[in-house]
Design a protein around this motif. Structure first.
Motif, PDB file in Angstrom:
ATOM      1  N   UNK A  50       0.787  -1.232  -0.062  1.00  0.00           N
ATOM      2  CA  UNK A  50       0.024   0.171   0.044  1.00  0.00           C
ATOM      3  C   UNK A  50       1.040   1.315  -0.279  1.00  0.00           C
ATOM      4  N   UNK A  51       0.459   2.281  -0.873  1.00  0.00           N
ATOM      5  CA  UNK A  51       1.356   3.530  -1.070  1.00  0.00           C
ATOM      6  C   UNK A  51       2.829   3.130  -1.344  1.00  0.00           C
ATOM      7  N   UNK A  52       2.930   2.338  -2.189  1.00  0.00           N
ATOM      8  CA  UNK A  52       4.407   1.920  -2.565  1.00  0.00           C
ATOM      9  C   UNK A  52       4.857   3.155  -3.505  1.00  0.00           C
ATOM     10  N   UNK A  53       6.013   3.469  -3.426  1.00  0.00           N
ATOM     11  CA  UNK A  53       6.614   4.351  -4.362  1.00  0.00           C
ATOM     12  C   UNK A  53       8.412   3.796  -4.477  1.00  0.00           C
ATOM     13  N   UNK A  54       8.759   4.058  -5.415  1.00  0.00           N
ATOM     14  CA  UNK A  54      10.284   3.759  -5.602  1.00  0.00           C
ATOM     15  C   UNK A  54      11.354   4.539  -4.870  1.00  0.00           C
ATOM     16  N   UNK A  55      12.531   4.120  -4.957  1.00  0.00           N
ATOM     17  CA  UNK A  55      13.658   4.918  -3.872  1.00  0.00           C
ATOM     18  C   UNK A  55      13.619   6.175  -4.075  1.00  0.00           C
ATOM     19  N   UNK A  56      13.379   6.888  -5.226  1.00  0.00           N
ATOM     20  CA  UNK A  56      13.376   8.323  -5.519  1.00  0.00           C
ATOM     21  C   UNK A  56      12.279   8.966  -5.138  1.00  0.00           C
ATOM     22  N   UNK A  57      11.406   8.292  -4.545  1.00  0.00           N
ATOM     23  CA  UNK A  57      10.356   9.268  -3.492  1.00  0.00           C
ATOM     24  C   UNK A  57       8.861   9.067  -4.285  1.00  0.00           C
ATOM     25  N   UNK A  58       7.919   9.681  -3.511  1.00  0.00           N
ATOM     26  CA  UNK A  58       6.695   9.358  -3.612  1.00  0.00           C
ATOM     27  C   UNK A  58       6.024   9.667  -4.801  1.00  0.00           C
ATOM     28  N   UNK A  59       6.542  10.720  -5.522  1.00  0.00           N
ATOM     29  CA  UNK A  59       6.277  11.211  -6.845  1.00  0.00           C
ATOM     30  C   UNK A  59       6.157   9.666  -7.867  1.00  0.00           C
ATOM     31  N   UNK A  60       7.122   9.043  -7.673  1.00  0.00           N
ATOM     32  CA  UNK A  60       7.449   7.715  -8.437  1.00  0.00           C
ATOM     33  C   UNK A  60       6.643   6.430  -7.795  1.00  0.00           C
TER      34      UNK A  60
END
Length: 160
Positions: A50-60
């Motif tokens: 849930x609410x996953x994003x990549x290592x570069x931040x919530x935008x991704x």
């Protein structure tokens, strides 16, 4: 940014408009998202994290990866717990929703009709708004049930 990963600079990715920010704290389970399942099969799934994003931040997040060909270009890189291709329905990842057995409703009792006689049975109540208008009235004299209690068409009956 990992050295063996392609660049995700904004200039490298065609803009598809702003993406929605991730939900901070949903009050209900995640909404199923149709996945890009292999071989053209369609199934509903939910994001593995849930609410996953990549290592570069919530935008991704999964929504960002679902734009254009971001899954193909970056989905196996920029891992944070897992990759987009594993976590996101938009990339063919996520987890399928469990299959539920079919629900069968049976009018109960079979052959039910209201206090005005056999003409006013479950089939009669299936027309228009009769369940809403009359469904809580006219209890059957023998079993005491109204249409809203006895008829599947009125969301009564027995479910199995």
């Amino acid at each position: 940014t990992p050295s063996n990963s392609p660049s995700k600079l904004k200039s490298d990715v065609p803009s598809m408009g702003p993406s929605k920010p991730p939900t901070v704290s949903p009050s209900s389970p995640p909404t199923p998202t149709p996945s890009n399942s292999p071989a053209g099969t369609s199934q509903e799934c939910y994001e593995t994290h849930l609410d996953w994003h990549d290592i570069d931040g919530a935008h991704y997040n999964c929504a960002w990866y679902g734009e254009g060909n971001n899954c193909d270009m970056y989905g196996d890189d920029y891992e944070r717990l897992t990759t987009a291709n594993k976590a996101c329905c938009e990339c063919g990842g996520g987890s399928p929703l469990p299959s539920l057995p079919p629900v069968v409703c049976t009018d109960a009792p079979l052959g039910w009709y209201d206090s005005d006689g056999p003409t006013y049975d479950c089939e009669y109540y299936s027309v228009g708004s009769r369940c809403a208008t009359f469904g809580d009235a006219y209890r059957n004299i023998d079993n005491g049930k109204t249409a809203n209690e006895a008829c599947c068409t009125c969301l009564g009956g027995e479910y199995s």
